[in-house]
Write a protein that holds these residues in place. Structure first.
Motif, PDB file in Angstrom:
ATOM      1  N   TYR A  84      -3.636  -2.411   5.675  1.00  0.00           N
ATOM      2  CA  TYR A  84      -4.614  -3.210   4.937  1.00  0.00           C
ATOM      3  C   TYR A  84      -5.931  -3.251   5.701  1.00  0.00           C
ATOM      4  CZ  TYR A  84      -0.870  -5.027   1.959  1.00  0.00           C
ATOM      5  OH  TYR A  84       0.171  -5.138   1.060  1.00  0.00           O
ATOM      6  N   PRO A 128       0.825  -1.208   0.000  1.00  0.00           N
ATOM      7  CA  PRO A 128       0.000   0.000   0.000  1.00  0.00           C
ATOM      8  C   PRO A 128       0.855   1.252   0.000  1.00  0.00           C
ATOM      9  CG  PRO A 128       0.072  -0.977   2.202  1.00  0.00           C
ATOM     10  CD  PRO A 128       0.766  -1.942   1.278  1.00  0.00           C
ATOM     11  N   ARG A 144      -4.735  -0.363   1.915  1.00  0.00           N
ATOM     12  CA  ARG A 144      -5.158  -1.128   0.729  1.00  0.00           C
ATOM     13  C   ARG A 144      -6.339  -1.993   1.153  1.00  0.00           C
ATOM     14  NH1 ARG A 144      -3.243  -1.572  -4.162  1.00  0.00           N
ATOM     15  NH2 ARG A 144      -3.137  -3.540  -5.330  1.00  0.00           N
ATOM     16  N   ASP A 167      -9.517  -2.363  -3.555  1.00  0.00           N
ATOM     17  CA  ASP A 167      -8.336  -2.326  -4.420  1.00  0.00           C
ATOM     18  C   ASP A 167      -8.066  -3.722  -4.970  1.00  0.00           C
ATOM     19  OD1 ASP A 167      -7.397   0.486  -3.991  1.00  0.00           O
ATOM     20  OD2 ASP A 167      -7.314  -0.205  -1.914  1.00  0.00           O
TER      21      ASP A 167
END
Length: 224
Positions: free
Chosen positions: A111, A4, A10, A132
């Protein structure tokens, strides 16, 4: 999955419209793997009925307490279905709570892993707008391939995309148009047999054909 960007989480969504394919199990393994790699991980359970990911996290915390061992656990949250009776109000309520939670979490985590229910719900579809990466687990059978496409004939051939594939494709197009961001779609073949059969080979060949047509990557997942 790529790393990320600094300061931006992400978002990884585990989604399809079928139960029993290993979404929650895959989500928990992914969460633990990311934490063991040193990442800050949040998890969100959108399945208010089964709540399998929530139970995984609760059991992990309980085991850690009972055994007095330090196990990394995610910053876990739930987004339940709305109680509003009016459908439009319910969708707006769910959208606002989900989007608000993502916005709150993204600055403090690397995340965010989102586990969707195994059926078609507004929350499950809306989660794609934040994704994503979309991971779609399927069991290694032609029955589960119906999730991705209509398959028929002998030998099996692709007759057309499924409703879910069409939804993902439309979301990919919309993301590219509005934000310039791409959606990385991964199909995970679960419940693989250690013994290679003709059916398994045919499923693998068909999945590879679909990958080119529908724009996803494929990986082997859990074996029996």
């Amino acid at each position: 999955m790529s790393e990320p960007d600094p300061g931006t989480a992400r978002v990884v969504v585990l989604g399809n419209e079928k139960g029993g394919t290993g979404k929650s199990t895959t989500a928990m393994h992914l969460v633990v793997g990311l934490m063991r790699d040193g990442h800050r991980v949040a998890s969100i359970d959108l399945d208010s009925h089964q709540a399998s990911l929530s139970r995984y996290v609760e059991n992990r915390k309980g085991f850690s307490d009972v055994k007095d061992v330090r196990l990394p656990t995610p910053d876990h949250h739930k987004v339940a279905a709305s109680n509003y009776e009016n459908a439009s109000d319910a969708r707006e309520d769910e959208r606002n709570r989900f989007d608000g939670l993502i916005k709150t979490l993204e600055g403090d985590h690397d995340y965010i892993v989102v586990d969707c229910p195994g059926n078609d719900t507004f929350l499950a579809r809306h989660a794609l707008s934040a994704a994503d990466v979309l991971i779609t687990p399927i069991n290694d059978s032609f029955i589960d391939l119906d999730l991705l496409a209509k398959v028929g004939g002998s030998p099996p051939r692709v007759l057309g995309p499924s409703a879910y594939s069409q939804t993902v494709w439309e979301q990919k197009q919309e993301r590219a148009r509005t934000s310039g961001r791409s959606l990385d779609w991964i199909v995970l073949r679960n419940r693989l047999s250690p013994l290679v059969s003709r059916n398994s080979r045919n499923v693998g060949t068909t999945v590879e054909q679909l990958a080119g047509r529908l724009g996803f990557r494929t990986f082997d997942g859990f074996f029996e």
